[in-house]
Design a protein around this motif. Sequence first.
Motif, PDB file in Angstrom:
ATOM      1  N   THR A 165     104.425  85.186  37.163  1.00 14.17           N
ATOM      2  CA  THR A 165     105.269  84.804  38.283  1.00 14.17           C
ATOM      3  C   THR A 165     105.165  85.811  39.416  1.00 14.17           C
ATOM      4  O   THR A 165     105.115  87.012  39.179  1.00 14.17           O
ATOM      5  N   GLY A 166     105.153  85.293  40.637  1.00 13.32           N
ATOM      6  CA  GLY A 166     105.123  86.156  41.812  1.00 13.32           C
ATOM      7  C   GLY A 166     106.535  86.442  42.311  1.00 13.32           C
ATOM      8  O   GLY A 166     107.302  85.527  42.558  1.00 13.32           O
ATOM      9  N   ILE A 167     106.863  87.696  42.434  1.00 10.72           N
ATOM     10  CA  ILE A 167     108.161  88.129  42.951  1.00 10.72           C
ATOM     11  C   ILE A 167     107.991  88.423  44.433  1.00 10.72           C
ATOM     12  O   ILE A 167     107.014  89.064  44.840  1.00 10.72           O
ATOM     13  N   ASP A 168     108.931  87.973  45.227  1.00  6.95           N
ATOM     14  CA  ASP A 168     108.909  88.234  46.663  1.00  6.95           C
ATOM     15  C   ASP A 168     109.625  89.560  46.903  1.00  6.95           C
ATOM     16  O   ASP A 168     110.844  89.646  46.757  1.00  6.95           O
ATOM     17  N   LEU A 169     108.879  90.598  47.235  1.00 12.42           N
ATOM     18  CA  LEU A 169     109.413  91.941  47.470  1.00 12.42           C
ATOM     19  C   LEU A 169     109.333  92.233  48.964  1.00 12.42           C
ATOM     20  O   LEU A 169     108.268  92.093  49.568  1.00 12.42           O
ATOM     21  N   ARG A 170     110.480  92.648  49.556  1.00 11.70           N
ATOM     22  CA  ARG A 170     110.558  92.898  51.000  1.00 11.70           C
ATOM     23  C   ARG A 170     111.395  94.142  51.288  1.00 11.70           C
ATOM     24  O   ARG A 170     112.116  94.613  50.426  1.00 11.70           O
TER      25      ARG A 170
END
Length: 147
Positions: free
Chosen positions: A2-7
């Motif tokens: 799974t791709g985590i959206d990190l900002r």
Amino acid sequence: MTGIDLRSPAFADHGRLPRRHAGNGDNVSPPLSWSGIPREASELALLCESVDAPPGGRPLWLVTGIDPRRTGLEAGTGHPGSHVHRNGYGDNGWGGPIASPGEPRRYVFRLYALPAPVSIPHDVTADAAREVLDDQSVGHGILVSLC
């Protein structure tokens, strides 16, 4: 995986890290936020390292045992219930990069979702930590800064 959206509200992906967060600035950890944590995650781990440093370098920031229900970290905040590891300067917690007058260097923040608690020595190289985290991760997100 799974791709985590990190900002970060402090800088854009591949943008300049503000001097406030640099080691030769105020050396305050940057604020981070994330979404998309997989359900099977029992903890999160955060690693920040220089991708332009020689292999085997120390991390700028390594935190394991972060509660997967968290959605981010505020600037300069502690990490309740988590384990903060030693950084490349020999201190625990964030050790901001030193802003260079020449070509900016790249620093990568990686947030890992882990299905079980991870065991990483307190004083570990960035390469060794990344290897363990990559191997056990069920999802991760990446954010790059320049300094």
